[in-house]
Scaffold this active site. Sequence first.
Site, PDB file in Angstrom:
ATOM      1  N   GLU A   4      47.488  44.155  41.355  1.00  0.00           N
ATOM      2  CA  GLU A   4      47.219  43.623  39.868  1.00  0.00           C
ATOM      3  C   GLU A   4      45.847  44.050  39.452  1.00  0.00           C
ATOM      4  OE1 GLU A   4      47.248  39.109  40.119  1.00  0.00           O
ATOM      5  OE2 GLU A   4      49.081  39.488  41.828  1.00  0.00           O
TER       6      GLU A   4
ATOM      7  N   GLU B 225      48.974  35.946  47.986  1.00  0.00           N
ATOM      8  CA  GLU B 225      47.881  34.916  47.930  1.00  0.00           C
ATOM      9  C   GLU B 225      48.445  33.910  49.057  1.00  0.00           C
ATOM     10  OE1 GLU B 225      45.072  34.971  46.781  1.00  0.00           O
ATOM     11  OE2 GLU B 225      44.969  35.938  45.021  1.00  0.00           O
TER      12      GLU B 225
END
Length: 974
Positions: free
Chosen positions: A501, A432
């Site tokens: 994820e 991220e």
Amino acid sequence: MTAPLPLPGRSRPAPPRAEGKLLTSSSYVEDPAPSHGSSAPRSAFRSDAPALGLGGSWRFLLSPSAEAAPDGIERDDYDDKGWDDIPVPGHWQLAGHGSPAYTNVRYPFPVNPPHVPSDNPTGDYRLSFDLPDEWPDEPAVLRFDGIDSCGRVWLNGTELGVTKGSRLPAEFDVGPLLRPRGNLLAVRVHQWSAASYLEDQDMWWLSGIFRDVTLLARPAGGVRDFTVDAGYDHLTARGTLRLDADSGVRISVPELGVVGLPAGQPAEVADVTPWSAEEPRLYEGEVHTGTERVPVRIGFRTVTVEDGQLRVNGRRIVFRGVNRHEFHPDSGRVVPREFAVADVELMKRHNVNAVRTSHYPPDPAFLDLCDTYGLWVIDECDLETHGFSELDWQGNPSDDPRWADAYLDRMRRMVERDKNHPSVVLWSLGNEAGTGRNLAAAAEWTHRRDPTRPLHYEGDADCAYTDVHSRMYASHEVVDRIGRGVEGPERIRELPFILCEFGHAMGNGPGGLLEYRELFERHPRCQGGFVWEWIDHGLARQDAEGRAYFAYGGDFDEPLHDGNFVIDGIVHPDRTPSPALAEFAKVFEPVRITGADGALRVTNHYDILSSAHLDFSWVLEQEGTEVARGTLTVPPLAAGDSTDLPLPVLPATGAESWLTVRAALAADTAWAKAGHVVAWGQTPVTAAPALPAPAAGAAPDMTESALRLGPGVFDPLTGQLTALGGLPVEGPRLDLWRAPTDNDRGSENPDERSWRAAGLHRLQHRLVGTELLGDALVVRTRVAPPGLGFGMRADYHWSADQQRLRLRLEVEPEGTWPCTLPRLGVRMTVPAALGRAEWFGRGPGEAYADSRQAARIGRFTSTVDALQTPYVFPQENGNRIDLRWLRLTSADGAGLRVDGEPAFAFTARRWTSEHLAAAAHTTDLEPGDTIVLNLDLAQNGLGSASCGPGVLPQYRLHPDSATLTLTFTPEATP
Ligand code: IPT
């Protein structure tokens, strides 16, 4: 004149500021440049050269800002008598100095890079140490494995440099500075630095020297650094061993007949056993010079991306993985070795085969464990700038040239440190951090430095500079599209796909793991994923009465925090497995055993291993009680193969009977003993016989105060059951509500919002009328929310014989219902003494419509207290499903039996759903004076909408007409 009040958070007044003049020498704090003064990064190894661990009790002073920190701490004559002692490694916030703070995405300070708050807690550390008598007079380095976030280091009064990159090592040359006695090591650590902008991972903000500090002798002519490249050619079964190091360095692997192979010279080795997560074969050897010997463990494996697949040693692999943060409920990111071992053993025992080191390189010892036990690893760099997403990524360091060196530095320090681990099969640039040239440059460097490992970074959505396509929390539908090659630009369609994820395990959940597995099996390019996440980051605390609980964001009065979003693991903070781990283990079991048409099918779902290491056995249970057992001969199956076998010869059974077949380890492994069950399957053998004739025939007997029907006593005014064979009860009444789970509440899921908007948490029950229909009592009600027009007709048809009371509940929605239902069933209370449960149905653990693979048919017992899953943030839990019958009894064995027609689900707890929903911590749950029993037809699924897709359509519970039939039998002391 009165003295000025001290400012909060400041223990001493800040020194005066002079306009225009820099009074401090701490400008490095806000410098985007990486560490300075440290030596070139190298592999993390321990040789036979002397080493001195410097962990232990150090002196410590916390100042409220860099400026307020005292001068001269590096000097021998500095007096630290007034300081405290602190354990190193450790976080000062967990040692009584300051307090932890949790934010997920947002920076807890203004986003004004590279500036950080001037209220910048600064911890000064001092240690004096002597050298052991035999310490050689040679060069030496001082190694820090992790300082959060920025440390300035002095030895014996001389500044060594500054390190940033909290979860990365730094080494400083110190040889000439060392003294035999009375060395003084001083470290100034700042909580915030420019580097904090690169370390915005979803976790607690915790500071200090939190990994080992070691002094390492570096013998002249020793091994400075080395790279062992051990490839495996699956076509020829040959390994290629090559050492990269300074000239003069050699490698020996006696087991392979490799003796003194010089650096730079490849050697072919015939018939090596390759390393894999399933068979982690390591060859012990040594990298050596005349003056230093480094033990090494070599795993031969070759990782490739070919034909759109990620392969190891020519085999497609599937990640059945978890994201692992380093966490311990007492010590934060300081994870003592036995807990790292516990993690790995728990993973292996639950069929986890891979770890993504979210979102920073772990303590190096963890990777040794992954090599030893066998786990595929995505080693992720210490990099996340997620907080810039709040600013639409404006100013993101990933694309700002001022940070270019820092990005490269971080990647270099990880790759150099961890390059010799066979378990590391992919590098990851970070998490991220948006996109930008600094990431592209780090990718380019990594490809050049290590062409043997593909590169991962989820943020590179087009895979412009990565080698695998990766997404987080993609829905099943999107994964299916990716698998079918109809999603996204051309380049990514050609690459292997992983979910870095998925299955957000916050609170109760995730649901839907099975359907992900099916996609990984259906589409060769869909190569698994990593559940988010391994462990709940709850910090151990005690309330005023000394009761233990786990704290989350906001519990430390942080002005900005993200609550319990940090509690999203498949193990609880103390590493007890959450039900999700059992579900994971079952869904991703490496062997599948199914039964159909009187036969068994066994399929090997390992990527590499044959099934030869497993013993198969069977147990026949009649109504959950064992009646026969035996072993099953299954021919060894190669990975991917399947076989059909006849059922074993079984004795006849009279009641509902199931055959359970288990595959267990035939021999001890590093992570489990022989007999450990890795997979199981069940098949019905004898169907449930016809139900006994329903309770009927007892005639209602009406007095003024009570209406009796068989063993039941009803309130004639309300039609409510008040007693059952002498047991005071209340209810059963229709119940549609459950204490919302984190996934019900999830931002991407409207469930809780729509349920509350529909008033399902405050339904009103109107008695329409009671009537006696022959021998039956019928209680007609309408259940509906205030202020709204839709509702549910709920008619209770009661009949009885002398022993049993039977309820047939018929529900019929009226009007237009706007939402799904949390649950559909009845709620009643029974005496608190009935604290023991026994049932025939699915168990032993909790199960929900979309998370029920781990629950098998059997007969189980539990106390009511042990039925509860202590989710750190209280919510619906503990549901047991597919019950044929349930007994709730007190210590003397008397109590109540409930039979389903054919089955039901139940929860039993000492508080109501409303109490559960109102609780913020487990300590808020106070036992009441009854047991609240829910008997359900169904509950809505769980999904994973706390971060990801909601409940799949097939697991949503829609309001519909339905019938729930239950027979209640009071039972006397046996
Ligand atoms: C994703 C993060 O990568 C991870 O660190 C964690 O925060 C997780 O979410 C939620 O628990 S990012 C999110 C925007 C999908």
